[in-house]
Scaffold this active site. Structure first.
Site, PDB file in Angstrom:
ATOM      1  N   ARG A 198       0.775  -1.099  -0.053  1.00  0.00           N
ATOM      2  CA  ARG A 198       0.028   0.096  -0.006  1.00  0.00           C
ATOM      3  C   ARG A 198       0.696   1.371   0.051  1.00  0.00           C
ATOM      4  NH1 ARG A 198      -5.478  -0.867   3.654  1.00  0.00           N
ATOM      5  NH2 ARG A 198      -6.305  -2.464   2.633  1.00  0.00           N
ATOM      6  N   ASP A 258     -15.056  10.605   8.278  1.00  0.00           N
ATOM      7  CA  ASP A 258     -14.365   9.428   8.360  1.00  0.00           C
ATOM      8  C   ASP A 258     -12.793  10.066   8.486  1.00  0.00           C
ATOM      9  OD1 ASP A 258     -14.060   6.632   6.444  1.00  0.00           O
ATOM     10  OD2 ASP A 258     -12.299   7.586   6.730  1.00  0.00           O
TER      11      ASP A 258
HETATM   12  C1  LIG Z   1     -14.273  -0.891   5.540  1.00  0.00           C
HETATM   13  S1  LIG Z   1     -14.677   0.702   5.625  1.00  0.00           S
HETATM   14  C2  LIG Z   1     -16.154   0.874   6.018  1.00  0.00           C
HETATM   15  C3  LIG Z   1     -17.231   1.924   5.274  1.00  0.00           C
HETATM   16  C4  LIG Z   1     -18.705   1.803   5.581  1.00  0.00           C
HETATM   17  N1  LIG Z   1     -18.984   2.093   7.165  1.00  0.00           N
HETATM   18  C5  LIG Z   1     -19.376   0.688   5.152  1.00  0.00           C
HETATM   19  O1  LIG Z   1     -19.583  -0.294   6.319  1.00  0.00           O
HETATM   20  O2  LIG Z   1     -19.705   0.366   3.927  1.00  0.00           O
HETATM   21  C6  LIG Z   1     -13.775   1.623   7.138  1.00  0.00           C
HETATM   22  C7  LIG Z   1     -13.737   2.992   7.097  1.00  0.00           C
HETATM   23  O3  LIG Z   1     -13.092   3.253   8.349  1.00  0.00           O
HETATM   24  C8  LIG Z   1     -12.583   4.242   8.300  1.00  0.00           C
HETATM   25  N2  LIG Z   1     -11.524   4.584   9.682  1.00  0.00           N
HETATM   26  C9  LIG Z   1     -10.616   3.792  10.168  1.00  0.00           C
HETATM   27  N3  LIG Z   1     -10.158   4.116  11.050  1.00  0.00           N
HETATM   28  C10 LIG Z   1     -10.826   5.356  11.397  1.00  0.00           C
HETATM   29  C11 LIG Z   1     -10.848   6.211  12.512  1.00  0.00           C
HETATM   30  N4  LIG Z   1      -9.871   6.236  13.568  1.00  0.00           N
HETATM   31  N5  LIG Z   1     -11.510   7.185  12.586  1.00  0.00           N
HETATM   32  C12 LIG Z   1     -12.473   7.315  11.561  1.00  0.00           C
HETATM   33  N6  LIG Z   1     -12.619   6.624  10.528  1.00  0.00           N
HETATM   34  C13 LIG Z   1     -11.702   5.445  10.574  1.00  0.00           C
HETATM   35  C14 LIG Z   1     -11.521   3.969   6.904  1.00  0.00           C
HETATM   36  O4  LIG Z   1     -10.989   5.376   6.459  1.00  0.00           O
HETATM   37  C15 LIG Z   1     -12.730   3.763   6.131  1.00  0.00           C
HETATM   38  O5  LIG Z   1     -13.190   4.724   4.957  1.00  0.00           O
END
Ligand SMILES: C[S@@+](CC[C@H](N)C(=O)[O-])C[C@H]1O[C@@H](n2cnc3c(N)ncnc32)[C@H](O)[C@@H]1O
Length: 284
Positions: free
Chosen positions: A39, A150
């Site tokens: 990545r 996010d």
């Molecule tokens: C797999 S996606 C899930 C998206 C959506 N909630 C869904 O279920 O389709 C996980 C998201 O969590 C965000 N994320 C990870 N760590 C985070 C944090 N500490 N605070 C806010 N967002 C975070 C990532 O950037 C990513 O966009």
């Protein structure tokens, strides 16, 4: 360049893993090392470095961390999402939650607040907007506002634009796709865009779930926190869930991903109403 310097050293990997876990809560166990190196290639190329090793040297030299952190976070987050992902949640909102939440208000405000925490490219927030707007068209009377947050700036940029490839909207029923997406005039572009009226119902903001305070209202009706808790350790999951719950109004709902249904254990005032749906009965 020898093979060994083209890879991260043990010390570099450990330092980056600590940095990432400390800032965003995402765990990077040794098994994720290859994935991380892969990545990081995007940043290696963008910064004209010759290897991840050189990238890590610069990242960890003390002078570049502040400006590079945001890009590092973009690289390590997993942003997979979909329209109508885990559709039972949207059925629950349409068939049960909205009526119940508005019923509790009596003659009070008919304004619903929804928060998609960890919204990725916005599909969860826009799916909710589609479902709620469709209810209004069928005669329900309320207003709604949706917030998407996010940690990753690159996904938030896409979320604000609301532009997706045609393949990405495959899960959206045809009738709703026709109503809520604009086709590009240029037929060669296989892109669609959320209609402006719907885009206006959703705001996006950068927010870290690891922060000790969230700059969000404390009377939210429904919070989505799906497919992000799995990246955190147990203590962080618990802290994040408790903090999210403190932003729900009594009777409000927390929706988690289907692999995250264990989160309620020990959270005060949370009642499980379906495997991944929790209701806040009282606030701790
Ligand atoms: C797999 S996606 C899930 C998206 C959506 N909630 C869904 O279920 O389709 C996980 C998201 O969590 C965000 N994320 C990870 N760590 C985070 C944090 N500490 N605070 C806010 N967002 C975070 C990532 O950037 C990513 O966009």
């Amino acid at each position: 360049m020898s093979g060994s310097v083209a890879r991260l050293t043990d010390r570099q990997f450990r330092s980056i893993a600590e940095l990432v876990e400390g800032h965003v809560g995402i765990k990077l166990p040794p098994a994720k090392r290859l994935m991380l190196e892969g990545r990081l290639q995007k940043r290696v190329r963008a910064l004209n470095h010759s290897s991840v090793n050189e990238y890590a040297e610069r990242l960890l030299d003390g002078d570049h961390l502040e400006t590079e952190l945001v890009h590092l976070i973009d690289c390590v987050t997993t942003n997979k999402t979909d329209f109508f992902r885990e559709p039972s949640h949207f059925e629950f909102i349409r068939d049960i939650a909205v009526h119940e939440l508005l019923g509790r208000r009596g003659r009070g405000s008919q304004d619903l607040k929804i928060w998609s925490a960890a919204c990725s490219t916005g599909m969860e927030a826009y799916t909710t907007a589609i479902v709620l707007d469709n209810m209004l068209r069928s005669g329900s009377r309320f207003q709604f506002r949706i917030l998407g947050t996010d940690i990753s700036t690159s996904v938030l940029r896409l979320a604000k634009l609301g532009i997706y490839s045609k393949e990405m909207i495959a899960p959206v029923p045809d009738e709703l796709a026709k109503r809520y997406f604009l086709r590009s005039r240029d037929k060669a572009r296989s892109e669609v865009r959320i209609v402006p009226e719907l885009r206006r119902t959703v705001n996006f903001m950068r927010m870290n779930l690891m922060d000790s305070k969230y700059p969000v209202d404390r009377d939210v009706d429904i919070i989505f926190c799906r497919n992000v808790l799995i990246y955190f350790d147990k203590a962080t999951q618990r802290k994040v869930v408790d903090q999210l719950c403190s932003h729900l109004r009594p009777g409000g709902y927390l929706l988690v991903g289907h692999s995250e249904s264990m989160i309620h254990q020990g959270s005060v005032g949370l009642k499980q109403v379906q495997p991944t749906i929790f209701k806040i009965e009282s606030r701790s």
